[in-house]
Design an enzyme around this catalytic site. Structure first.
Site, PDB file in Angstrom:
ATOM      1  N   ASP A   1     -13.183   0.931  -1.197  1.00  0.00           N
ATOM      2  CA  ASP A   1     -11.669   1.315  -0.945  1.00  0.00           C
ATOM      3  C   ASP A   1     -11.577   2.671  -0.003  1.00  0.00           C
ATOM      4  O   ASP A   1     -12.305   3.704  -0.273  1.00  0.00           O
ATOM      5  CB  ASP A   1     -11.229   1.798  -2.253  1.00  0.00           C
ATOM      6  CG  ASP A   1      -9.544   1.570  -2.275  1.00  0.00           C
ATOM      7  OD1 ASP A   1      -8.905   2.049  -1.276  1.00  0.00           O
ATOM      8  OD2 ASP A   1      -9.020   0.901  -3.288  1.00  0.00           O
TER       9      ASP A   1
ATOM     10  N   THR B   1      -4.109  -0.622   0.180  1.00  0.00           N
ATOM     11  CA  THR B   1      -5.171  -1.077  -0.559  1.00  0.00           C
ATOM     12  C   THR B   1      -4.713  -2.483  -1.032  1.00  0.00           C
ATOM     13  O   THR B   1      -5.511  -3.554  -0.774  1.00  0.00           O
ATOM     14  CB  THR B   1      -5.130  -0.359  -1.842  1.00  0.00           C
ATOM     15  OG1 THR B   1      -5.517   1.078  -1.621  1.00  0.00           O
ATOM     16  CG2 THR B   1      -5.904  -0.896  -2.947  1.00  0.00           C
TER      17      THR B   1
ATOM     18  N   ASN C   1       1.707  -1.609  -1.220  1.00  0.00           N
ATOM     19  CA  ASN C   1       1.204  -1.582  -2.823  1.00  0.00           C
ATOM     20  C   ASN C   1       2.474  -1.812  -3.544  1.00  0.00           C
ATOM     21  O   ASN C   1       2.716  -2.329  -4.535  1.00  0.00           O
ATOM     22  CB  ASN C   1       0.739  -0.036  -2.986  1.00  0.00           C
ATOM     23  CG  ASN C   1      -0.693   0.299  -2.404  1.00  0.00           C
ATOM     24  OD1 ASN C   1      -1.345  -1.042  -2.099  1.00  0.00           O
ATOM     25  ND2 ASN C   1      -1.248   1.364  -1.890  1.00  0.00           N
TER      26      ASN C   1
ATOM     27  N   LYS D   1      -9.019   0.348  -9.993  1.00  0.00           N
ATOM     28  CA  LYS D   1      -7.586  -0.107  -9.723  1.00  0.00           C
ATOM     29  C   LYS D   1      -7.249  -1.428 -10.103  1.00  0.00           C
ATOM     30  O   LYS D   1      -8.055  -2.611  -9.722  1.00  0.00           O
ATOM     31  CB  LYS D   1      -7.339  -0.017  -8.089  1.00  0.00           C
ATOM     32  CG  LYS D   1      -7.472   1.480  -7.676  1.00  0.00           C
ATOM     33  CD  LYS D   1      -6.836   1.350  -6.233  1.00  0.00           C
ATOM     34  CE  LYS D   1      -7.148   2.639  -5.541  1.00  0.00           C
ATOM     35  NZ  LYS D   1      -6.980   2.897  -4.017  1.00  0.00           N
TER      36      LYS D   1
ATOM     37  N   ARG E   1      -4.871  -3.361  -8.834  1.00  0.00           N
ATOM     38  CA  ARG E   1      -4.581  -4.263  -7.761  1.00  0.00           C
ATOM     39  C   ARG E   1      -6.163  -4.709  -7.134  1.00  0.00           C
ATOM     40  O   ARG E   1      -6.036  -5.710  -6.710  1.00  0.00           O
ATOM     41  CB  ARG E   1      -3.855  -3.872  -6.782  1.00  0.00           C
ATOM     42  CG  ARG E   1      -4.116  -2.282  -6.154  1.00  0.00           C
ATOM     43  CD  ARG E   1      -2.827  -1.728  -5.416  1.00  0.00           C
ATOM     44  NE  ARG E   1      -3.115  -0.371  -5.029  1.00  0.00           N
ATOM     45  CZ  ARG E   1      -3.280   0.709  -5.529  1.00  0.00           C
ATOM     46  NH1 ARG E   1      -2.669   0.796  -6.830  1.00  0.00           N
ATOM     47  NH2 ARG E   1      -3.364   1.939  -5.071  1.00  0.00           N
TER      48      ARG E   1
ATOM     49  N   ASP F   1     -11.507   5.920  -2.557  1.00  0.00           N
ATOM     50  CA  ASP F   1     -10.241   5.961  -1.920  1.00  0.00           C
ATOM     51  C   ASP F   1      -9.583   7.220  -2.613  1.00  0.00           C
ATOM     52  O   ASP F   1      -9.150   8.248  -1.846  1.00  0.00           O
ATOM     53  CB  ASP F   1      -9.388   4.853  -2.216  1.00  0.00           C
ATOM     54  CG  ASP F   1      -8.160   5.064  -1.642  1.00  0.00           C
ATOM     55  OD1 ASP F   1      -7.689   5.059  -0.521  1.00  0.00           O
ATOM     56  OD2 ASP F   1      -7.104   5.100  -2.486  1.00  0.00           O
TER      57      ASP F   1
ATOM     58  N   HIS G   1      -8.673  10.472  -0.259  1.00  0.00           N
ATOM     59  CA  HIS G   1      -7.248  11.184  -0.238  1.00  0.00           C
ATOM     60  C   HIS G   1      -7.493  12.635  -0.712  1.00  0.00           C
ATOM     61  O   HIS G   1      -6.489  13.411  -0.028  1.00  0.00           O
ATOM     62  CB  HIS G   1      -6.363  10.323  -1.128  1.00  0.00           C
ATOM     63  CG  HIS G   1      -5.645   9.122  -0.666  1.00  0.00           C
ATOM     64  ND1 HIS G   1      -4.814   9.134   0.186  1.00  0.00           N
ATOM     65  CD2 HIS G   1      -5.948   7.883  -1.016  1.00  0.00           C
ATOM     66  CE1 HIS G   1      -4.536   7.716   0.499  1.00  0.00           C
ATOM     67  NE2 HIS G   1      -5.196   7.117  -0.176  1.00  0.00           N
TER      68      HIS G   1
ATOM     69  N   HIS H   1      -9.457  -0.641   4.025  1.00  0.00           N
ATOM     70  CA  HIS H   1      -8.648  -0.192   5.127  1.00  0.00           C
ATOM     71  C   HIS H   1      -9.428   1.061   5.459  1.00  0.00           C
ATOM     72  O   HIS H   1     -10.474   1.416   4.314  1.00  0.00           O
ATOM     73  CB  HIS H   1      -7.129   0.473   4.715  1.00  0.00           C
ATOM     74  CG  HIS H   1      -7.088   1.126   3.389  1.00  0.00           C
ATOM     75  ND1 HIS H   1      -7.640   2.375   3.166  1.00  0.00           N
ATOM     76  CD2 HIS H   1      -6.746   0.795   2.166  1.00  0.00           C
ATOM     77  CE1 HIS H   1      -7.535   2.868   1.869  1.00  0.00           C
ATOM     78  NE2 HIS H   1      -6.896   1.811   1.319  1.00  0.00           N
TER      79      HIS H   1
ATOM     80  N   HIS I   1      -3.762   6.617   4.955  1.00  0.00           N
ATOM     81  CA  HIS I   1      -3.912   5.591   5.720  1.00  0.00           C
ATOM     82  C   HIS I   1      -2.704   4.889   5.821  1.00  0.00           C
ATOM     83  O   HIS I   1      -1.563   5.054   5.081  1.00  0.00           O
ATOM     84  CB  HIS I   1      -5.270   4.643   5.041  1.00  0.00           C
ATOM     85  CG  HIS I   1      -4.957   4.465   3.726  1.00  0.00           C
ATOM     86  ND1 HIS I   1      -4.457   3.447   3.354  1.00  0.00           N
ATOM     87  CD2 HIS I   1      -5.489   5.230   2.579  1.00  0.00           C
ATOM     88  CE1 HIS I   1      -4.362   3.490   2.021  1.00  0.00           C
ATOM     89  NE2 HIS I   1      -5.098   4.595   1.737  1.00  0.00           N
TER      90      HIS I   1
HETATM   91 ZN   LIG Z   1      -7.409   1.119  -0.594  1.00  0.00          ZN
END
Ligand SMILES: [Zn+2]
Length: 513
Positions: A7, A48, A69, A130, A132, A278, A282, A326, A453
């Site tokens: 990620d 994501t 998302n 995550k 997702r 990820d 961030h 990404h 992103h």
């Molecule tokens: Zn992501």
């Protein structure tokens, strides 16, 4: 077969940290695999959920439907979450974090096609911190998707997949690894002077964890958990540390054994997504010691996973690919002039006021993913509304253009950008207008530190794509490859049908002669 998504992994991380990586992790994939050097996302927004869906469906949001998302649902008149499913129930804990399913995914995945090709005899499993990241790669027919419950600190699923956790997961959860990880202090893996590929540890534009003043090593995780923000989940810190990836690796190994993957003549698929890169990205940005340390640790995790696969299945019998969902932007604060912070709050507020003064009512139903959704029925002629938005935005710092998503034939920014916007647009889910920012401009919530992103620019689209192992011709590939090309490449190797919406083409250089 093992698919690995890291990620927020940028292409340049492969080489920037090269000298500090071990010999048998990422370096082994690069040296012995087929490395695509110019692999890119072909759509916007680069988030994501669309990323994970696109890798495994071989197409973009325009066909698989995962346009963000979250997005605004005109039917429900509210924002909906890509994997959220009110009809699903948590399996494995008493929290609501399992109310998830792939019901919004409108195309089949590699996993679905593998299940169809083998009359459901394949084992197909998706795993990630995550939800997702675990659910979208495997889609509708998978044997299971598992993700992390931040409230209870364990891997869970939903009753979309099954009524109870398999025994091996109960057993895995009873080890209580998250509790152990969060009792540690996070120090750098190597001595600090080895982190000369990153900016010094104590820099502005890194966002410290909640409850501390500075973003500097060492991090006493136990103390951070004790002093967490009121209402935050007890295990919510784990994903934002490199140990979320450690935990994912342990779970992947347990899944290989627990599901007896790769043990018979039928191809199985393990889709692993490493989410912690990820969260750390961030929080601290791509030039931080924290992100470098997270990647050095991930490199060791990947080595561990490869060694494990070699022992249990044999690496020569395993088809592996590694990519990202990404990439991520350089922190604007470090780059004068060619970057900036877009004041999204005041943009929305100012725009709504500007239009309200004119039309005596607010014509904007919702603003999300840099898309403006106008109310229905239309308050005024759509073209007139668009030109009013353009007039307002013309003076707003960071805005390049306002692109009408409903009239994409008229898109008049660069063709490459228009193409990415078209490939991210699904009529009944996307907004009416897209706010295109200049390169390097990020929404201003990142001004507190870290990065994000979502744009059509190379810093968000350029990701590593590596094929390795069974059937793969090693080598370096300098041609442009789109992310939607991964699925058809893999399906050709497996000699199975392409996912239903597949719009990519196989990377033929990957195939052994
Ligand atoms: Zn992501």
């Amino acid at each position: 077969m093992v698919g690995i998504i890291v990620d927020q992994m940028r292409y340049d991380y492969l080489y920037r940290y090269w000298e500090d990586m071990g010999e048998n992790g990422i370096k082994r994939l690069v040296r012995e695999g087929h490395v695509v050097h110019d692999g890119h996302y072909q759509y916007v927004p680069t988030f994501t959920a669309p990323g994970h869906a696109s890798v495994y469906t071989g197409t973009g949001p325009a066909l698989h439907g995962i346009i963000g998302n979250d997005w605004y649902s005109r039917q429900e008149k509210k924002s909906v979450y890509c994997a959220g499913d009110p009809d699903a129930n948590t399996v494995g804990s008493s929290s609501a974090e399992g109310k998830m399913s792939p019901h919004r995914l409108r195309a089949t995945t590699i996993a679905d096609q593998l299940e169809l090709a083998t009359n459901r005899r394949s084992k197909t499993i998706g795993i990630a911190i995550k939800d997702r990241g675990g659910i979208l790669p495997v889609g509708q027919l998978a044997d299971g998707a598992y993700w992390f419950d931040k409230t209870e600190g364990r891997f869970i699923t939903s009753d979309f997949y099954r009524e109870a956790l398999p025994g091996w997961i109960d057993q895995f959860n009873s080890r209580e690894l998250p509790r152990q990880y969060l009792e540690q202090t996070w120090t750098t893996l190597l001595p600090m002077e080895r982190y000369d590929e990153s900016l010094p540890d104590d820099r502005s534009f890194e966002r410290p964890y909640y409850g501390i003043e500075k973003a500097v090593f060492p991090y006493d995780l136990k103390k951070l958990v004790e002093s967490r923000k009121e209402g935050d989940a007890p295990f919510g810190l784990l994903p934002a540390t490199p140990f979320g990836n450690t935990y994912t690796t342990e779970f992947a190994k347990a899944a290989i054994v627990g599901e007896q993957m790769g043990q018979d003549a039928i191809t199985d698929l393990l889709a692993v997504s490493y989410s912690s890169t990820d969260y750390v990205g961030h929080q601290f940005g791509p030039h931080s010691v924290e992100i470098q340390d997270t990647y050095l640790r991930l490199d060791r995790e990947i080595e561990d996973l490869l060694n494990f696969l070699d022992e249990k299945v044999g690496l020569k019998n395993t088809l592996i690919f590694l990519t990202a969902d990404h990439a991520g932007a350089d922190v604007p604060g470090y780059i004068p002039n060619a970057a900036g912070y877009f004041k999204s709050g005041s943009f929305q507020e100012g725009l709504r006021k500007h239009l309200k003064d004119k039309y005596k009512t607010d014509p904007i139903a919702y603003y999300i993913n840099q898309q403006i959704y106008f109310t229905r029925p239309w308050v005024a002629d759509p073209q007139r509304l668009a030109s009013d938005v353009r007039a307002f935005a013309a003076n707003f710092a960071g805005v390049h253009s306002i692109v009408s998503l409903r009239d994409l034939a008229e898109c008049n920014v660069m063709p490459g950008i228009c193409d990415k916007i078209i490939k991210g647009y699904m009529p009944d889910r996307s907004g009416d207008l897209y706010v295109l920012l200049y390169p390097g401009w990020l929404p201003d919530y990142t001004e507190k530190g870290g990065t994000t992103h979502g744009s059509p620019y190379s810093y968000d689209t350029h990701v590593p794509i590596i094929f390795y192992g069974w059937g793969v011709a090693p080598g370096n590939n300098y041609s442009k490859v789109w992310i939607e090309d991964i699925a058809p490449t893999v399906c050709q190797l497996l000699k199975i049908s392409l996912p239903s919406g597949c719009s990519g083409s196989p990377v033929v250089e990957v195939f052994e002669k």
